[in-house]
Design a protein around this motif. Sequence first.
Motif, PDB file in Angstrom:
ATOM      1  N   TRP A  38       0.817  -1.206   0.000  1.00  0.00           N
ATOM      2  CA  TRP A  38       0.000   0.000   0.000  1.00  0.00           C
ATOM      3  C   TRP A  38       0.855   1.261   0.000  1.00  0.00           C
ATOM      4  O   TRP A  38       0.498   2.267  -0.625  1.00  0.00           O
ATOM      5  CB  TRP A  38      -0.977   0.003   1.167  1.00  0.00           C
ATOM      6  CG  TRP A  38      -0.365   0.284   2.519  1.00  0.00           C
ATOM      7  CD1 TRP A  38       0.097  -0.605   3.424  1.00  0.00           C
ATOM      8  CD2 TRP A  38      -0.154   1.593   3.086  1.00  0.00           C
ATOM      9  NE1 TRP A  38       0.598   0.042   4.535  1.00  0.00           N
ATOM     10  CE2 TRP A  38       0.447   1.387   4.360  1.00  0.00           C
ATOM     11  CE3 TRP A  38      -0.407   2.904   2.654  1.00  0.00           C
ATOM     12  CZ2 TRP A  38       0.797   2.454   5.184  1.00  0.00           C
ATOM     13  CZ3 TRP A  38      -0.067   3.958   3.481  1.00  0.00           C
ATOM     14  CH2 TRP A  38       0.531   3.724   4.738  1.00  0.00           C
ATOM     15  N   ARG A  39       1.998   1.221   0.678  1.00  0.00           N
ATOM     16  CA  ARG A  39       2.880   2.388   0.683  1.00  0.00           C
ATOM     17  C   ARG A  39       3.485   2.609  -0.697  1.00  0.00           C
ATOM     18  O   ARG A  39       3.639   3.739  -1.158  1.00  0.00           O
ATOM     19  CB  ARG A  39       3.988   2.213   1.717  1.00  0.00           C
ATOM     20  CG  ARG A  39       3.528   2.412   3.152  1.00  0.00           C
ATOM     21  CD  ARG A  39       4.679   2.333   4.115  1.00  0.00           C
ATOM     22  NE  ARG A  39       5.642   3.411   3.891  1.00  0.00           N
ATOM     23  CZ  ARG A  39       6.821   3.487   4.513  1.00  0.00           C
ATOM     24  NH1 ARG A  39       7.189   2.532   5.372  1.00  0.00           N
ATOM     25  NH2 ARG A  39       7.641   4.492   4.277  1.00  0.00           N
ATOM     26  N   SER A  40       3.834   1.509  -1.356  1.00  0.00           N
ATOM     27  CA  SER A  40       4.371   1.611  -2.712  1.00  0.00           C
ATOM     28  C   SER A  40       3.336   2.206  -3.656  1.00  0.00           C
ATOM     29  O   SER A  40       3.641   3.090  -4.469  1.00  0.00           O
ATOM     30  CB  SER A  40       4.803   0.228  -3.205  1.00  0.00           C
ATOM     31  OG  SER A  40       5.272   0.290  -4.531  1.00  0.00           O
ATOM     32  N   HIS A  41       2.086   1.750  -3.532  1.00  0.00           N
ATOM     33  CA  HIS A  41       1.014   2.268  -4.378  1.00  0.00           C
ATOM     34  C   HIS A  41       0.741   3.735  -4.073  1.00  0.00           C
ATOM     35  O   HIS A  41       0.445   4.527  -4.978  1.00  0.00           O
ATOM     36  CB  HIS A  41      -0.258   1.438  -4.186  1.00  0.00           C
ATOM     37  CG  HIS A  41      -0.152   0.071  -4.787  1.00  0.00           C
ATOM     38  ND1 HIS A  41      -1.078  -0.924  -4.562  1.00  0.00           N
ATOM     39  CD2 HIS A  41       0.773  -0.468  -5.619  1.00  0.00           C
ATOM     40  CE1 HIS A  41      -0.720  -2.012  -5.217  1.00  0.00           C
ATOM     41  NE2 HIS A  41       0.402  -1.755  -5.873  1.00  0.00           N
ATOM     42  N   ALA A  42       0.828   4.096  -2.802  1.00  0.00           N
ATOM     43  CA  ALA A  42       0.601   5.486  -2.416  1.00  0.00           C
ATOM     44  C   ALA A  42       1.641   6.405  -3.052  1.00  0.00           C
ATOM     45  O   ALA A  42       1.329   7.525  -3.481  1.00  0.00           O
ATOM     46  CB  ALA A  42       0.630   5.619  -0.893  1.00  0.00           C
TER      47      ALA A  42
ATOM     48  N   GLY B  35      24.635   3.492   3.904  1.00  0.00           N
ATOM     49  CA  GLY B  35      26.049   3.839   3.986  1.00  0.00           C
ATOM     50  C   GLY B  35      26.882   3.456   2.784  1.00  0.00           C
ATOM     51  O   GLY B  35      28.090   3.693   2.769  1.00  0.00           O
ATOM     52  N   GLN B  36      26.270   2.886   1.760  1.00  0.00           N
ATOM     53  CA  GLN B  36      26.977   2.456   0.558  1.00  0.00           C
ATOM     54  C   GLN B  36      26.353   3.106  -0.679  1.00  0.00           C
ATOM     55  O   GLN B  36      25.208   3.571  -0.626  1.00  0.00           O
ATOM     56  CB  GLN B  36      26.910   0.923   0.416  1.00  0.00           C
ATOM     57  CG  GLN B  36      27.530   0.163   1.567  1.00  0.00           C
ATOM     58  CD  GLN B  36      29.029   0.386   1.675  1.00  0.00           C
ATOM     59  OE1 GLN B  36      29.710   0.508   0.653  1.00  0.00           O
ATOM     60  NE2 GLN B  36      29.549   0.439   2.892  1.00  0.00           N
ATOM     61  N   PRO B  37      27.104   3.149  -1.802  1.00  0.00           N
ATOM     62  CA  PRO B  37      26.505   3.685  -3.032  1.00  0.00           C
ATOM     63  C   PRO B  37      25.207   2.958  -3.367  1.00  0.00           C
ATOM     64  O   PRO B  37      25.151   1.729  -3.371  1.00  0.00           O
ATOM     65  CB  PRO B  37      27.585   3.411  -4.092  1.00  0.00           C
ATOM     66  CG  PRO B  37      28.871   3.422  -3.319  1.00  0.00           C
ATOM     67  CD  PRO B  37      28.530   2.796  -1.990  1.00  0.00           C
ATOM     68  N   ASP B  38      24.172   3.705  -3.595  1.00  0.00           N
ATOM     69  CA  ASP B  38      22.854   3.139  -3.884  1.00  0.00           C
ATOM     70  C   ASP B  38      22.891   2.384  -5.214  1.00  0.00           C
ATOM     71  O   ASP B  38      23.297   2.934  -6.235  1.00  0.00           O
ATOM     72  CB  ASP B  38      21.833   4.276  -3.939  1.00  0.00           C
ATOM     73  CG  ASP B  38      20.398   3.789  -3.967  1.00  0.00           C
ATOM     74  OD1 ASP B  38      20.173   2.595  -4.215  1.00  0.00           O
ATOM     75  OD2 ASP B  38      19.500   4.613  -3.734  1.00  0.00           O
ATOM     76  N   GLN B  39      22.442   1.148  -5.206  1.00  0.00           N
ATOM     77  CA  GLN B  39      22.431   0.346  -6.428  1.00  0.00           C
ATOM     78  C   GLN B  39      21.074   0.366  -7.119  1.00  0.00           C
ATOM     79  O   GLN B  39      20.912  -0.225  -8.192  1.00  0.00           O
ATOM     80  CB  GLN B  39      22.821  -1.100  -6.104  1.00  0.00           C
ATOM     81  CG  GLN B  39      24.223  -1.238  -5.525  1.00  0.00           C
ATOM     82  CD  GLN B  39      24.621  -2.684  -5.291  1.00  0.00           C
ATOM     83  OE1 GLN B  39      24.179  -3.588  -5.993  1.00  0.00           O
ATOM     84  NE2 GLN B  39      25.459  -2.910  -4.292  1.00  0.00           N
ATOM     85  N   ILE B  40      20.096   1.028  -6.496  1.00  0.00           N
ATOM     86  CA  ILE B  40      18.750   1.088  -7.070  1.00  0.00           C
ATOM     87  C   ILE B  40      18.544   2.371  -7.864  1.00  0.00           C
ATOM     88  O   ILE B  40      17.913   2.378  -8.913  1.00  0.00           O
ATOM     89  CB  ILE B  40      17.693   0.972  -5.953  1.00  0.00           C
ATOM     90  CG1 ILE B  40      17.825  -0.388  -5.267  1.00  0.00           C
ATOM     91  CG2 ILE B  40      16.287   1.154  -6.506  1.00  0.00           C
ATOM     92  CD1 ILE B  40      16.978  -0.542  -4.036  1.00  0.00           C
TER      93      ILE B  40
ATOM     94  N   LEU C  24      12.283   1.832  -7.505  1.00  0.00           N
ATOM     95  CA  LEU C  24      12.411   2.926  -6.553  1.00  0.00           C
ATOM     96  C   LEU C  24      11.291   2.898  -5.519  1.00  0.00           C
ATOM     97  O   LEU C  24      11.527   3.027  -4.311  1.00  0.00           O
ATOM     98  CB  LEU C  24      12.390   4.271  -7.280  1.00  0.00           C
ATOM     99  CG  LEU C  24      13.672   4.757  -7.945  1.00  0.00           C
ATOM    100  CD1 LEU C  24      13.426   6.090  -8.639  1.00  0.00           C
ATOM    101  CD2 LEU C  24      14.800   4.907  -6.929  1.00  0.00           C
ATOM    102  N   PHE C  25      10.071   2.731  -5.989  1.00  0.00           N
ATOM    103  CA  PHE C  25       8.924   2.800  -5.090  1.00  0.00           C
ATOM    104  C   PHE C  25       8.764   1.556  -4.227  1.00  0.00           C
ATOM    105  O   PHE C  25       8.089   1.587  -3.199  1.00  0.00           O
ATOM    106  CB  PHE C  25       7.639   3.033  -5.891  1.00  0.00           C
ATOM    107  CG  PHE C  25       7.609   4.361  -6.578  1.00  0.00           C
ATOM    108  CD1 PHE C  25       8.180   5.479  -6.001  1.00  0.00           C
ATOM    109  CD2 PHE C  25       7.010   4.495  -7.816  1.00  0.00           C
ATOM    110  CE1 PHE C  25       8.161   6.704  -6.631  1.00  0.00           C
ATOM    111  CE2 PHE C  25       6.978   5.718  -8.459  1.00  0.00           C
ATOM    112  CZ  PHE C  25       7.549   6.830  -7.864  1.00  0.00           C
ATOM    113  N   ALA C  26       9.387   0.457  -4.644  1.00  0.00           N
ATOM    114  CA  ALA C  26       9.266  -0.784  -3.883  1.00  0.00           C
ATOM    115  C   ALA C  26      10.283  -0.867  -2.747  1.00  0.00           C
ATOM    116  O   ALA C  26      10.233  -1.794  -1.938  1.00  0.00           O
ATOM    117  CB  ALA C  26       9.429  -1.983  -4.811  1.00  0.00           C
ATOM    118  N   ASN C  27      11.200   0.103  -2.669  1.00  0.00           N
ATOM    119  CA  ASN C  27      12.250   0.061  -1.655  1.00  0.00           C
ATOM    120  C   ASN C  27      12.159   1.251  -0.711  1.00  0.00           C
ATOM    121  O   ASN C  27      11.472   2.247  -0.980  1.00  0.00           O
ATOM    122  CB  ASN C  27      13.625   0.046  -2.334  1.00  0.00           C
ATOM    123  CG  ASN C  27      13.945  -1.300  -2.959  1.00  0.00           C
ATOM    124  OD1 ASN C  27      14.482  -2.190  -2.303  1.00  0.00           O
ATOM    125  ND2 ASN C  27      13.617  -1.459  -4.245  1.00  0.00           N
TER     126      ASN C  27
END
Length: 262
Positions: free
Chosen positions: A4-8, A186-191, A207-210
């Motif tokens: 639901w948060r992802s959909h929002a 703390g690490q380079p974002d891979q997403i 992006l929205f799923a994380n």
Amino acid sequence: MSTWRSHARVVRVLWVIALGLSIAGTFALMERLRIGNSMARRQRWTAWFMARLSAALPFRVNVSGKLPSEPMLWVSNHVSWTDIPLLGMLAPLSFLSKAEVRTWPVAGWLALKAGTLFIRRGSGESKLIQKQMGQHLLGRHSLVIFPEGTTTDGRSLRTFHGRLLSSAIETGVPVQPVAIQYVRDGQPDQIAPFIGDDDLLSHLRRLFANEVSEVHIQLLSPIPSQGKERAALAFEAQQAVQVALFGEAVQPATVRSAAKAA
């Protein structure tokens, strides 16, 4: 993250895009009527829209450094399409983008109406683009370019192409180096990186799923452009961004080799 948060998040972004379409539609109407269709107005409204789009993305943004008080040619490393709203929210700006973006559904039309300049690689249009960039800067409108010419995964920096900075030298406009960095746990974002054969819809879903990640934007010291060779100016900007991102400058041998290519 819960569904639901992802959909929002998706609903919020769609609402912001609908808002952007209404603004772009207003610009299109003003073009037809030939009233109040100034680049300064486009840039102000685009910055307002970019701020709302950035707020709808799953990032915590930290900005350091001083916003320039005069028009400049902004040069930044390039990690993702999200660089554009995140930088575009900071000040009234226009962007130089690859021609393929013009064909993207919705996003391409929004970019066009926002005053984006499009460059087609290998088309022999470099002189025309440089002229358009120069006119843009002489009109006292700041412009953002990504002189690496492509996106990276954020773990390294590619050579800054000097030819893209020629307009700054010709107009005497200073260069504003910008370093943008995406960090997750703390690490380079891979997403966040948008590279290779990735498509916009798939990238948005990831992006929205994380969970929310961090973005650090560093506005570095402006670099005077007058009296400099374009390659030297490009490498000076590259060095500044390199040090800001990774804490060490490009080795002299690498710089000399890249200078020949520029």
